[in-house]
Design a protein around this motif. Structure first.
Motif, PDB file in Angstrom:
ATOM      1  N   ALA A  66      -9.465   6.925  -3.907  1.00 42.22           N
ATOM      2  CA  ALA A  66     -10.053   5.937  -3.005  1.00 42.22           C
ATOM      3  C   ALA A  66      -9.130   4.743  -2.809  1.00 42.22           C
ATOM      4  O   ALA A  66      -9.241   4.030  -1.802  1.00 42.22           O
ATOM      5  N   GLU A  67      -8.215   4.511  -3.732  1.00 41.83           N
ATOM      6  CA  GLU A  67      -7.293   3.382  -3.648  1.00 41.83           C
ATOM      7  C   GLU A  67      -6.090   3.644  -2.744  1.00 41.83           C
ATOM      8  O   GLU A  67      -5.373   2.716  -2.392  1.00 41.83           O
ATOM      9  N   VAL A  68      -5.825   4.908  -2.411  1.00 38.95           N
ATOM     10  CA  VAL A  68      -4.674   5.204  -1.555  1.00 38.95           C
ATOM     11  C   VAL A  68      -5.145   5.443  -0.129  1.00 38.95           C
ATOM     12  O   VAL A  68      -6.320   5.672   0.134  1.00 38.95           O
ATOM     13  N   THR A  69      -4.195   5.406   0.777  1.00 38.74           N
ATOM     14  CA  THR A  69      -4.521   5.546   2.196  1.00 38.74           C
ATOM     15  C   THR A  69      -4.898   6.984   2.545  1.00 38.74           C
ATOM     16  O   THR A  69      -4.579   7.926   1.820  1.00 38.74           O
ATOM     17  N   ARG A  83       0.838  -1.213   0.000  1.00 40.57           N
ATOM     18  CA  ARG A  83       0.000   0.000   0.000  1.00 40.57           C
ATOM     19  C   ARG A  83       0.868   1.257   0.000  1.00 40.57           C
ATOM     20  O   ARG A  83       0.560   2.233  -0.667  1.00 40.57           O
ATOM     21  N   ARG A 123       2.111   1.807  -3.428  1.00 36.65           N
ATOM     22  CA  ARG A 123       1.013   2.319  -4.249  1.00 36.65           C
ATOM     23  C   ARG A 123       0.745   3.798  -3.946  1.00 36.65           C
ATOM     24  O   ARG A 123       0.528   4.612  -4.853  1.00 36.65           O
ATOM     25  N   ASP A 124       0.782   4.151  -2.663  1.00 31.99           N
ATOM     26  CA  ASP A 124       0.609   5.560  -2.271  1.00 31.99           C
ATOM     27  C   ASP A 124       1.645   6.444  -2.960  1.00 31.99           C
ATOM     28  O   ASP A 124       1.317   7.482  -3.542  1.00 31.99           O
ATOM     29  N   ALA A 127     -11.681   7.653  -8.050  1.00 34.18           N
ATOM     30  CA  ALA A 127     -11.420   6.225  -7.849  1.00 34.18           C
ATOM     31  C   ALA A 127      -9.963   5.982  -7.463  1.00 34.18           C
ATOM     32  O   ALA A 127      -9.675   5.155  -6.589  1.00 34.18           O
ATOM     33  N   GLU A 128      -9.046   6.687  -8.098  1.00 38.60           N
ATOM     34  CA  GLU A 128      -7.626   6.537  -7.752  1.00 38.60           C
ATOM     35  C   GLU A 128      -7.367   7.012  -6.325  1.00 38.60           C
ATOM     36  O   GLU A 128      -6.601   6.383  -5.591  1.00 38.60           O
TER      37      GLU A 128
END
Length: 189
Positions: free
Chosen positions: A145-148, A122, A125-126, A142-143
């Motif tokens: 929402a995928e990160v912390t 994660r 990805r962040d 959406a992008e």
């Protein structure tokens, strides 16, 4: 190879010898000093700092492998996260960081605790999203929402693009982050 030998190699890799007073006990006491979690964490943090500031990324995977062989996965995870953070802040963009992290992720899979593996993935990805924003990308809802939440706030505090700040102001996970982005967007218009 014993864990003490791994630590001695890490210290040597970072340019530290038995004459360094902060780490002389590791060299003198062997396994006993390395068994101390505080000593081990100090070694990891020093090694990560030195390795990250090096101009070469050639030994990073070997250093991470040595750290991950340690007896305390919590300390190992913390050191790897610190290295990921340091390298992310030193790279020139998302492509360079992706290439570096792709070489590192197979080592991460050796962690026994699935939550630790997930946390590091994660974090990578962040940073990839953050660096892509630095390269001019405006993330979608959406992008984001995928990160912390940590990275959303980090972006809100550092982004200068009004478009990025607008997306954060409208869709960040926490009210505090949305407010930071909203106020910073108003200043950057």
């Amino acid at each position: 190879m014993t864990w003490h030998a791994d630590v001695a190699e890490l210290l040597a890799e970072a340019g530290m010898t038995d004459s360094d007073p902060a780490f002389a006990s590791v060299f003198a006491s062997g396994e006993e000093a390395v068994a101390d979690g505080h000593v081990r964490s100090a070694v990891y943090q020093r090694v990560v700092s030195v390795i990250a500031s090096s101009g070469s990324r050639d030994r990073d995977r070997a250093v991470v492998a040595a750290i991950l062989r340690g007896p305390d996965e919590t300390a190992s995870k913390g050191a790897v996260v610190a290295l990921v953070d340091e390298i992310a802040l030193r790279t020139t963009g998302a492509a360079e960081f992706r290439q570096w992290s792709d070489g590192l992720l197979p080592e991460i899979d050796r962690l026994r605790v699935a939550g630790f593996r997930d946390f590091i993935r994660r974090r990578v990805r962040d940073w990839l999203l953050y660096l892509s924003v630095g390269d001019g990308h405006v993330p979608t809802r959406a992008e984001l929402a995928e990160v912390t939440e940590w990275m959303q706030r980090f972006l809100a505090e550092r982004a200068t693009s009004p478009a990025v700040l607008a997306v954060l102001a409208g869709s960040a996970a926490t009210r505090k982050t949305r407010n930071i982005a909203k106020h910073r967007a108003a200043r950057h218009r």
